[in-house]
Write an enzyme that holds these catalytic residues in place. Sequence first.
Site, mmCIF file in Angstrom:
data_model
loop_
_atom_site.group_PDB
_atom_site.id
_atom_site.type_symbol
_atom_site.label_atom_id
_atom_site.label_comp_id
_atom_site.label_asym_id
_atom_site.label_seq_id
_atom_site.Cartn_x
_atom_site.Cartn_y
_atom_site.Cartn_z
ATOM 1 C CG ASP A 198 49.714 38.594 38.756
ATOM 2 O OD1 ASP A 198 48.845 39.387 38.377
ATOM 3 O OD2 ASP A 198 49.573 37.354 38.739
ATOM 4 C CD GLU A 249 46.218 41.633 40.770
ATOM 5 O OE1 GLU A 249 45.215 41.724 40.064
ATOM 6 O OE2 GLU A 249 46.997 40.662 40.682
HETATM 7 O O1 TEU Z 1 44.720 39.010 38.502
HETATM 8 C C1 TEU Z 1 44.355 38.529 39.739
HETATM 9 C C2 TEU Z 1 42.943 38.253 39.990
HETATM 10 O O2 TEU Z 1 42.611 37.442 40.837
HETATM 11 C C3 TEU Z 1 41.870 38.962 39.305
HETATM 12 O O3 TEU Z 1 42.071 40.152 38.769
HETATM 13 C C4 TEU Z 1 41.145 38.033 38.427
HETATM 14 O O4 TEU Z 1 41.534 38.133 37.086
HETATM 15 C C5 TEU Z 1 39.695 38.340 38.515
HETATM 16 O O5 TEU Z 1 39.390 38.751 39.795
HETATM 17 C C6 TEU Z 1 38.906 37.108 38.259
HETATM 18 O O6 TEU Z 1 37.566 37.429 38.383
HETATM 19 C C7 TEU Z 1 46.036 38.931 38.118
HETATM 20 C C8 TEU Z 1 46.205 39.503 36.729
HETATM 21 O O7 TEU Z 1 45.915 40.866 36.760
HETATM 22 C C9 TEU Z 1 45.347 38.719 35.793
HETATM 23 O O8 TEU Z 1 45.339 39.258 34.502
HETATM 24 C C10 TEU Z 1 45.850 37.310 35.792
HETATM 25 O O9 TEU Z 1 45.013 36.505 35.025
HETATM 26 C C11 TEU Z 1 45.935 36.733 37.208
HETATM 27 O O10 TEU Z 1 46.531 37.624 38.133
HETATM 28 C C12 TEU Z 1 46.771 35.475 37.214
HETATM 29 O O11 TEU Z 1 48.116 35.776 37.018
#
Ligand code: TEU
Length: 553
Positions: A198, A249
């Site tokens: 993540d 990610e």
């Molecule tokens: O997501 C990271 C992230 O910055 C984005 O996908 C974010 O949710 C979006 O851009 C906001 O507009 C990851 C995870 O996939 C997400 O579900 C989590 O909430 C986040 O990290 C925090 O751990």
Amino acid sequence: MNNDFRKSTVYQIYPKSFCDTNKDGLGDLRGVIEKLDYIKELGVDYIWLTPFFVSPQNDNGYDVEDYYNIDPRYGTMEDVEELIAEGKKRGIGLMFDMVFNHVSTRHEWFRKAMEGDPYYKDFFIFRKGKGDGVPPTNWESKFGGNAWEYVEKFDEYYLHLFDVTQADLNWENENVRKEIQKILKFWMEKGVRGFRFDVINLISKACYEDDETGDGRKYYTDGPKIHQYLKEMHDATFGKDEGIVTVGEMSSTTMENCFKYAGRDTGELSMVFSFHHLKVDFMGNEKWVLVPTDFQKLKDIIFDWQTKMAEHNAWNAVFWCNHDQPRVVSRFGDEGKYWKESAKMLGTIIHCLRGTPYVYQGEEIGMTNTDFTDISQFKDVESLNHYQILQDKGLSASDALRIIQIHSRDNGRTPMQWDDTKYAGFSAEDSAEPWIAVNGNHTRINAAEQLKDEDSIFHYYQKLIAMRKELDVIAYGDIEPLAVKDPCVFAYRRTYEGHELIAAANFYGRDCTWKGAPDVTGYERVIGNYKDAVSVENGVMNLRPYEAAVWYK
Ligand code: TEU
Ligand code: CA
């Protein structure tokens, strides 16, 4: 399972919304076990499961309280072991989701930090404010508001790039890095075959200064020690086992950094998720606005990443959907008249690219955005925060709601639509109500229906996934963008050891002509979303609404 991740496809599961077996309205791990044969039928090699570790669930498990134990709402350690074993029997490897930028403020490390234990306080990022209630920097949380939370006891603030209950870890501290390695080894020993990391490119913070021109991201994205930290983690853990596949990610990353993150010989990760192509309906980085999709930009970004990552021997994860994104058929396709054609077209574009495709639960049956009409139906902390922020900026409640309906992460989080019963087969009819409402269109869009129908989106995805295994040109070929400036065509050519593959698609719900299309006589049409062949005359290809076709030679 396919050990060559270039020939593999990954299926992503958001367990909370996948299948509820104990009738409490929350999806669970036994639900995943129950559906393994369905996933096997699709033909994927890996399942990526989003976090199911002990967590207060303020961010649906991305706020981890304990990495070594299973949240009882999802199941038990025995369930996880059974899932890994049952996956293995079917040739499916399990990839777990590791959240290492932050932990829940209920994690033991943070609790001890708050008790004043200096060893654990240094696991986090505490800083003095600037006096008079002014936080250390002006950085913004990704979920809205300032990214620092005041702790009176210490007269200091801690950093949280996400929710206030998600405290950022201090990767400068070697003890933090050692703990993380321990967690990875623990899960590798349990038989996990991959990891998704993540927001892993946010772990190295450059400095703690005000960002005069932005929200702070330039100071913590792709930071100075990021490659060092990834290499160290790789060498100490998954790098010792060639069969383990990893995906990072990467939030607001640059391609230059991704050459290293996902380079063939750089010793960091197998591949990366980047998101630039999913900001083509934003205004710059601003998500909470309504702007039409910029199709030219979408193509430019995808082609840029495709060609340059290939030149640098680096590998992309390719995808439209995940648990943070609206449903692609609603976003870039058509929920109405051309629902089926557009869903298949979008699948075609992704699955013939150079990279490892990811299918997000429900994408393979063309699930759409929510039909929510009231803010009380939304559950995501990000949506609820921004609903308020938008109104604070002066928008009416109904305008704010419209924006949330289009961009909310909950669009991807409604229960998986298995059948046409009351709770879509996610929960039995006599169950507690699902934690988030089922989309009313489950009576029409559901897996049971599509398994019976040879012409369904499900069977089309099945074929796309099989094609990657059969045709080396899809897995290993070079890519050449075609129709680069065409206002409605998305097309490219793949080449490998004398073989060629041409994918062409009309991105719109009207007929279009592609002038200068390559001559495909003598090629085999290997897949297409219309029954009969596309007509090509004198270098002009006539594509019907959302038509997609692929030729091979
Ligand atoms: O997501 C990271 C992230 O910055 C984005 O996908 C974010 O949710 C979006 O851009 C906001 O507009 C990851 C995870 O996939 C997400 O579900 C989590 O909430 C986040 O990290 C925090 O751990
Ligand atoms: Ca349950």
